[in-house]
Design a protein around this motif. Structure first.
Motif: not given
Ligand SMILES: Cc1cc2nc3c(=O)[nH]c(=O)nc-3n(C[C@H](O)[C@H](O)[C@H](O)COP(=O)(O)OP(=O)(O)OC[C@H]3O[C@@H](n4cnc5c(N)ncnc54)[C@H](O)[C@@H]3O)c2cc1C
Length: 405
Positions: A153-158, A320-334
């Motif tokens: 997805l980062e490659v797609a955005s770039s 980072d994708q476009y001008e947005e950021t995705l950030q994750i702290a911890g491990i997201c459970p289901d």
């Protein structure tokens, strides 16, 4: 002290070993023929900035000299003799060690040979890979990305930011299946589609072939996609061959204990190659994340020097994708999450355990806002504070105020 692998973890470890007081011989062995550099920019700034920035070096030659590190770049560690405590490297030398750190990283998964072969099919891990990719994603060119994970997805955005067209072919029913909750994955998909990326989920490739100057990707429902460059981003495998051949315990990574010590007390592992037990999540993790590599290098170096530090850092990842950021702290459970809707600035999801303590948080949106929410979430996770779902969901509440309990 000998460090195998001159990437993020290996470079961090030699620095931490010297700064931690090691005065004896210090050796860094790296199979890439270059000074250690950072990988995150390779799918982001390096592909879009004009002129292309050079590799972002982690250690310069001057700094290596200052640290008195003997380097073997462009040389691979071939085998470890644990009884003699030596590492054999390509070119013939045997390097003795008192303590050894394996920081061998991971290698991108490739498509199985049954799909056929074509020249313009690339994976992205090294600076050389990025140079090839950058040359191909010119305005008007066509890129097909196989895999809707972070790198793809980062490659797609770039690519679209540089005026190339881009199709993402994802085998699963949605993007980012491994680490990102569906709500955020849908937001991210929307952002890509808005930018003109064509996303095809449940895509099953049957063949990749070359015709004239183009590469063809054929799906099982007979759809055909044409590309000047195909980028395969379908995950990575830990580089464990060296450890395995030396008889160390390996299971989806080099198995270490909470002090990052491998099944031999003189050998340690850090970074993408390492499977470690996390006290908070009470299970083994193997993280492919920049900060994990940096922080594990510091813990491993301290323990190589005789400390007994437990590695209990809260996992943290960004994309980072476009001008947005995705950030994750911890491990997201289901499990269901508490949503904090910050309107056009983003969305944050919080995960609480049965005791109302925060175990993970992730957000997508504008950097300033999401970074702050996730930074305080990390502290809340580490402090094991009980939190109210209603307060977390309230977009007018300043997350920092929760720190006082
Ligand atoms: C394109 C890209 C973008 C990324 N973006 C992000 C991001 O946005 N956010 C994030 O958190 N993380 C990101 N990452 C992940 C992050 O870069 C890695 O987690 C980090 O580099 C891991 O560091 P490492 O030292 O474990 O491995 P590496 O940096 O891969 O270093 C390992 C080194 O060991 C060498 N080696 C392997 N075997 C041997 C051997 N036998 N002898 C000698 N040398 C050997 C390898 O050649 C390599 O140079 C990205 C990764 C890539 C590839």
């Amino acid at each position: 002290m000998v460090v195998v692998g001159a990437g993020e973890a290996g470079a961090g470890a030699v620095t931490a070993l010297r700064e931690g007081g090691w005065t004896g011989p210090l050796v860094l062995i790296g199979s890439e023929d270059s000074l250690p550099y950072e990988r995150p920019p390779l799918s982001k700034a390096f592909l879009v900035e004009e002129p292309p920035p050079g590799p972002r070096q982690i250690l310069t030659s001057e700094r290596l000299r200052e640290l008195r590190v003997t380097t073997f770049f462009g040389r691979s560690a071939l085998s470890i003799d644990r009884s003699r405590r030596t590492v054999k490297i390509s070119g013939g030398a045997n390097v003795p060690y008192e303590r050894l750190l394996l920081a061998t990283g991971a290698s991108p998964r490739t498509l199985p040979p049954k799909y056929g072969s074509a020249q313009n099919v690339l994976t992205l891990r090294t600076h050389d890979d990025a140079v090839r990719l950058r040359a191909a994603i010119k305005p008007g060119s066509k890129t097909v990305v196989v895999g809707g994970g972070f790198i793809g997805l980062e490659v797609a955005s770039s690519a679209v930011s540089r005026g190339a067209s881009c199709v993402v072919l994802e085998a699963g029913p949605r993007l980012l299946t491994r680490a990102v909750p569906e709500v955020l994955a849908r937001l991210i998909q929307g952002r890509h589609e808005e930018a003109g990326v064509q996303i095809v989920t449940s895509a099953s490739i049957t063949r990749i072939e070359e015709r004239a100057e183009q590469t063809l990707i054929i799906l099982d429902d007979a759809r055909v996609f044409y590309a000047d460059m195909v980028v395969v981003g379908i995950g990575a495998e830990p580089n464990v061959k060296l450890a395995e051949a030396a008889g160390l315990s390996v299971d989806n990574g080099i198995v270490v204990d909470e002090t990052l010590t491998a099944s031999d007390p003189n050998i340690f592992a850090a970074g993408d190659c390492c499977s470690f037990p996390h006290p908070l999540y009470e299970r083994r993790l193997r993280l492919e994340a920049w900060r994990n590599a940096r922080r594990q290098a510091i813990t491993a170096a301290a323990n190589m020097l005789g400390a007994h530090q437990i590695h209990d850092d809260i996992p943290w990842f960004w994309s980072d994708q476009y001008e947005e950021t995705l950030q994750i702290a911890g491990i997201c459970p289901d499990q269901p999450a508490v949503h904090r809707d910050l309107g056009p600035k983003g969305t944050v999801l919080f995960y609480l355990d049965h005791d109302s303590k925060l175990v993970a948080a992730c957000g997508f949106g504008s950097l300033g806002v999401v970074a702050k929410e996730i930074r305080f979430s990390e502290i809340l996770i580490a402090r094991r504070l009980k939190l109210s779902p209603a307060a977390l969901a309230d977009p007018t509440m300043n997350i920092k105020s929760l720190l006082v309990g």
